[in-house]
Design an enzyme around this catalytic site. Structure first.
Site, short mmCIF file in Angstrom:
data_model
loop_
_atom_site.label_atom_id
_atom_site.label_comp_id
_atom_site.label_asym_id
_atom_site.label_seq_id
_atom_site.Cartn_x
_atom_site.Cartn_y
_atom_site.Cartn_z
N ASP A 60 0.85 -1.18 0.00
CA ASP A 60 0.00 0.00 0.00
C ASP A 60 0.89 1.24 0.00
O ASP A 60 1.82 1.34 0.81
CB ASP A 60 -0.91 0.02 1.23
CG ASP A 60 -1.99 -1.06 1.16
OD1 ASP A 60 -2.06 -1.77 0.14
OD2 ASP A 60 -2.75 -1.19 2.13
N ASP A 108 -15.20 -2.86 -1.08
CA ASP A 108 -14.71 -2.63 0.28
C ASP A 108 -15.89 -2.25 1.14
O ASP A 108 -16.55 -1.23 0.90
CB ASP A 108 -13.67 -1.51 0.30
CG ASP A 108 -12.54 -1.76 -0.69
OD1 ASP A 108 -12.22 -2.93 -0.95
OD2 ASP A 108 -11.98 -0.78 -1.22
#
Length: 239
Positions: free
Chosen positions: A8, A129
């Site tokens: 990330d 998500d």
């Protein structure tokens, strides 16, 4: 089952968030390319990259970091975060990225998403998500009124081949993934599902594999040493 180590990116660094909270960010490597090389040395064939800055504001702030990782070669790479138009898709595919993940735009412009799926097919995955069952968008900062499982059913109807489903409440918490959720998701015919969020144990990975989950993304547990990537990849049925 395929294993995707996660890198990330924020501010050009490899970081992890806790439950999607940008105020609870830990920097694990100031050089994301080095993080990717370590995963490669452990035998990884796949890599999951997320531009966290792009996810929040739609920018391509970490494009150069992603480009440097793509140039290394040796990985099947999927990239998400801030991909909200076809130009960004083309830019990543031109780098050698294998698959682009559409997230926020999939909720906000379903017609565009369907068009991209038809045009690029398996080069597009959808990132779903969810927090408390409802999809979060714009870097998880905004809650939508769309239920995650219902949206996955709708995506299956337009021929989506891959869905990456993250339970935000588990992400970065190292408390295990939501196994019951994935058991429900794999009943949806068509898409291959990737488990994301909280994966932190080998037994858990075996359960995901045995129930038919196609892939799993592992992040914080690799950075903290709770899981050993080389050992996971030596497990039968995981690559």
């Amino acid at each position: 089952m395929k294993i995707f180590p996660a890198v990330d990116l924020s501010g050009g660094q490899a970081v992890r968030l806790y439950q999607g909270n940008y105020n609870q960010m830990t920097v694990y490597n100031r050089n994301p390319g080095e993080a990717a090389k370590l995963f490669k040395k452990s035998g990884a064939k796949y890599l999951h990259l997320v531009d966290l800055d792009g996810a929040k504001d739609g920018s391509d702030a970490n494009f150069e970091s992603i480009a440097q990782i793509a140039k290394q070669g040796g990985f099947y790479i999927e990239v998400g975060g801030g991909i909200r138009d076809e130009n960004r898709i083309k830019k990543y595919l031109d780098l050698g990225v294998n698959r682009c993940i559409l997230g926020t735009i999939a909720i906000k412009d379903f017609d565009f998403t369907a068009e991209m799926i038809k045009k690029y097919r398996d080069k597009i995955a959808i990132g779903v998500d969810a927090r408390d069952g409802y999809i979060a968008i714009n870097g998880w900062l905004e809650q939508s009124k769309m239920r995650g499982i219902e949206f996955c059913e709708r995506l299956a109807e337009i021929g989506v081949s891959a869905i990456i489903y993250t339970d935000i409440s588990r992400d970065g918490a190292e408390k295990g993934s939501n196994l019951d959720l994935y058991q429900d998701l794999i009943r949806i015919s068509g898409p291959e599902f990737t488990a994301s969020g909280g994966v932190s144990g080998l037994d858990e990975l075996k359960k995901l594999r045995d129930m038919g989950v196609h892939a799993a993304i592992i992040g914080k547990a690799l950075y903290t040493g709770k899981l050993n990537l080389r050992e996971i990849l030596q497990e039968s049925g995981m690559e």
